[in-house]
Design an enzyme around this catalytic site. Structure first.
Site, PDB file in Angstrom:
ATOM      1  N   GLN A 219       0.747  -1.124  -0.133  1.00 38.23           N
ATOM      2  CA  GLN A 219       0.161  -0.137  -0.020  1.00 38.23           C
ATOM      3  C   GLN A 219       0.994   1.054   0.133  1.00 38.23           C
ATOM      4  OE1 GLN A 219      -3.412   0.031  -0.256  1.00 38.23           O
ATOM      5  NE2 GLN A 219      -3.673   2.055  -0.332  1.00 38.23           N
ATOM      6  N   ALA A 240      -5.629   5.328   0.008  1.00 46.23           N
ATOM      7  CA  ALA A 240      -5.353   5.151   1.308  1.00 46.23           C
ATOM      8  C   ALA A 240      -3.778   5.290   1.773  1.00 46.23           C
ATOM      9  CB  ALA A 240      -5.899   3.972   2.357  1.00 46.23           C
ATOM     10  N   SER A 245      -5.373   1.531   4.985  1.00 46.82           N
ATOM     11  CA  SER A 245      -6.139   0.838   3.827  1.00 46.82           C
ATOM     12  C   SER A 245      -6.862  -0.178   4.504  1.00 46.82           C
ATOM     13  CB  SER A 245      -5.225   0.457   2.619  1.00 46.82           C
ATOM     14  OG  SER A 245      -6.039  -0.468   1.992  1.00 46.82           O
ATOM     15  N   HIS A 247      -7.747  -2.622   2.665  1.00 47.44           N
ATOM     16  CA  HIS A 247      -7.297  -3.914   2.301  1.00 47.44           C
ATOM     17  C   HIS A 247      -6.280  -4.563   3.040  1.00 47.44           C
ATOM     18  CE1 HIS A 247      -9.102  -3.550  -1.723  1.00 47.44           C
ATOM     19  NE2 HIS A 247      -9.175  -2.255  -1.539  1.00 47.44           N
ATOM     20  N   ASP A 254     -11.725  -5.283  -3.803  1.00 44.35           N
ATOM     21  CA  ASP A 254     -12.338  -4.423  -5.158  1.00 44.35           C
ATOM     22  C   ASP A 254     -13.165  -5.403  -6.028  1.00 44.35           C
ATOM     23  OD1 ASP A 254     -11.460  -2.283  -3.832  1.00 44.35           O
ATOM     24  OD2 ASP A 254      -9.585  -2.552  -5.001  1.00 44.35           O
ATOM     25  N   GLU A 299     -16.611   4.969  -4.488  1.00 46.13           N
ATOM     26  CA  GLU A 299     -16.042   3.611  -5.064  1.00 46.13           C
ATOM     27  C   GLU A 299     -16.884   2.387  -5.339  1.00 46.13           C
ATOM     28  OE1 GLU A 299     -12.168   2.312  -3.116  1.00 46.13           O
ATOM     29  OE2 GLU A 299     -11.233   4.241  -3.763  1.00 46.13           O
ATOM     30  N   HIS A 302     -15.597  -1.159  -4.293  1.00 48.21           N
ATOM     31  CA  HIS A 302     -14.882  -1.579  -2.813  1.00 48.21           C
ATOM     32  C   HIS A 302     -16.017  -1.998  -1.926  1.00 48.21           C
ATOM     33  CE1 HIS A 302     -11.512  -0.954   0.246  1.00 48.21           C
ATOM     34  NE2 HIS A 302     -12.671  -1.065   0.989  1.00 48.21           N
TER      35      HIS A 302
HETATM   36 ZN   LIG Z   1     -10.462  -1.018  -2.617  1.00 46.84          ZN
END
Ligand SMILES: [Zn+2]
Length: 356
Positions: A219, A240, A245, A247, A254, A299, A302
Site C-alpha cells: 500500500q 489510502a 487501507s 485492504h 475490489d 468507489e 470496494h
Molecule cells: Zn478497494
C-alpha cells in the site's frame, strides 16, 4: 408524576439490550428507526432491598426533571454516572450542556469537551448531531493524530483516516480460487465472498476480485506512486495512506474493477450487489455523497465484510460503516444497541440525521 426505574433495572435492561444484539440476529424492518431503541424501564419497588439506592435515584431524577430531562434521560445519566450524580448535581459539577451530551446514548465521556466545542462552533446542529459528528472524528482534519488500532484482528475493526493498522499487521488469510478472481481474504470474508459470487452467478452475474488483501508495504508503494502522479491532495481522495487501507484487514476487496473510468455503478453487477451484498455480510464502503465522512470519493467496486447483521443495518439505514459506529457509545465494544436511543436532553430536536 414521572415513573422511575430501579437502578438495577436500568443496568439490567442496558445489559440485556447489548447482549441480545450480540447474540441474536437483528431483525431490521424497513421502518426501523434507531430512535425507537429505547431501553425498557420498569417501575421500582420502594420496598425492595435496594431502597436506599432507589431513594438516591429518585432524588437524582427529581433534580434532572426540574432541568427538563425526560425519565429516559434520567435513566441514561444514572447508568453512566452512578449514584454520586446526586452530590455532583447539588455541587453544580455538571453544566446543563454537559448533562445534555451525557444523556445521549452514544455520548463518549472522553469526548465531552470536543462535543461542547463543536456545538459552540456549529449552533445549527442539535446536540445529537454534534455527538455523531465528533464520534465520526469530523471535528478534526483527516489523518490528524490517528490512533493505531490495538486489536486489528477484530472482524468489526474500523480502519479509516482516523485509525490505522499496525505496520506489521498481517491477518490470517485464505487465497481465493482463480474462478473468484485474485487475492486473499480472511477465511470468513473469503467464504462469504465465494457464497456471494456463487449466488450472483446463478443470477447470471459475474463477480470477481481484482484486489483483496494488500500488505502495508504494498500500500505504501501504491500510495507513493499515486502521490507522484497526482499530488497528495488528490491522491488522498482515492488512495489510502499505508496503515489506513481497509485492504490490509483482509476484510475488503475490489470487485470487477478499481477504476472510476469503468463506470461500474452503471452495470448490472453493481445493481445486483446493491440488492444482495448485505445478505452476505458486505457493505459498499465508500458510497456516493459520503465523501465528507469517509474521505474517499465514490468507489462502487470496494466492499467490506462486516457480517450480515451489521451489513443489513448499514444498508437499510443508508449509513456508512463509520456512521454506524458513531451511533455506538463505546467504540470497539460494539455491544451497545445501534443508534441514538432517544434525543433525551432538553430542547432537543427530533431530527437526528447528519447534515454534512
Ligand atoms: Zn478497494
Amino acid at each position: 408524576m414521572p415513573t422511575y426505574p430501579s437502578p438495577a433495572a436500568v443496568k439490567l435492561s442496558a445489559l440485556l439490550l447489548g447482549t441480545t444484539l450480540l447474540l441474536s440476529p437483528i431483525s431490521v424492518s424497513a421502518k426501523f428507526n434507531p430512535l425507537d431503541c429505547v431501553p425498557a424501564v420498569s417501575a421500582p419497588s420502594p420496598l425492595s432491598q435496594e431502597r436506599q439506592e432507589w431513594l438516591t435515584y429518585r432524588d437524582i431524577c427529581s433534580q434532572l426533571t426540574e432541568l427538563g430531562f425526560s425519565s429516559q434521560a434520567c435513566a441514561l445519566l444514572y447508568t453512566r454516572l452512578g449514584p454520586q450524580l446526586a452530590q455532583q448535581l447539588e455541587e453544580g459539577q455538571w453544566s446543563l450542556s454537559q448533562l445534555t451530551f451525557l444523556s445521549l446514548p452514544n455520548c463518549r465521556l472522553e469526548y465531552l469537551d470536543r462535543y461542547q466545542t463543536y456545538a459552540l462552533d456549529h449552533p445549527e446542529f442539535s446536540p445529537l448531531e454534534a455527538v455523531v459528528q465528533v464520534n465520526l472524528g469530523l471535528d478534526r482534519p483527516f489523518y490528524q493524530d490517528p490512533i493505531v488500532l490495538s486489536d486489528p484482528a477484530d472482524p468489526l475493526v474500523l480502519v479509516n483516516k482516523y485509525s490505522a493498522l499496525p505496520a506489521d499487521y498481517v491477518p490470517e488469510l485464505t487465497a481465493l480460487k482463480p474462478r473468484y478472481g485474485i487475492g486473499s481474504l480472511t477465511p470468513q470474508a473469503a467464504q462469504s465472498f465465494v457464497q456471494m459470487a456463487d449466488a450472483a452467478r446463478a443470477d447470471g452475474i459475474s463477480l470477481r476480485s481484482v484486489s483483496a488483501y494488500r500488505s502495508y508495504s504494498y500500500q505504501e508503494q501504491l500510495y507513493q506512486r499515486y502521490v507522484a502522479e497526482s499530488g497528495q491532495a488528490l491522491a488522498d481522495t482515492f488512495s489510502a495512506r499505508p496503515g489506513h487501507s481497509e485492504h490490509q484487514t483482509g476484510l475488503a476487496l475490489d470487485i470487477n474493477t478499481a477504476s472510476s473510468r469503468a463506470h461500474f455503478e452503471d452495470t448490472a453487477e453493481y445493481a445486483w450487489l446493491q440488492e444482495h451484498c448485505a445478505q452476505f455480510g458486505f457493505v459498499l464502503r465508500y458510497p456516493e455523497g459520503k465523501q465528507e465522512i469517509t474521505g474517499y470519493r465514490f468507489e462502487p467496486w470496494h466492499y467490506r465484510y462486516v457480517g450480515v447483521e451489521v451489513a443489513q443495518v448499514c444498508t437499510q439505514l443508508g449509513l456508512t460503516y463509520d456512521e454506524y459506529l458513531a451511533y455506538q457509545a463505546v467504540p470497539g465494544s460494539y455491544a451497545l444497541p445501534l443508534g441514538p436511543l432517544a434525543e433525551s436532553g432538553p430542547d432537543c430536536q427530533e431530527s437526528v440525521f447528519l447534515r454534512v
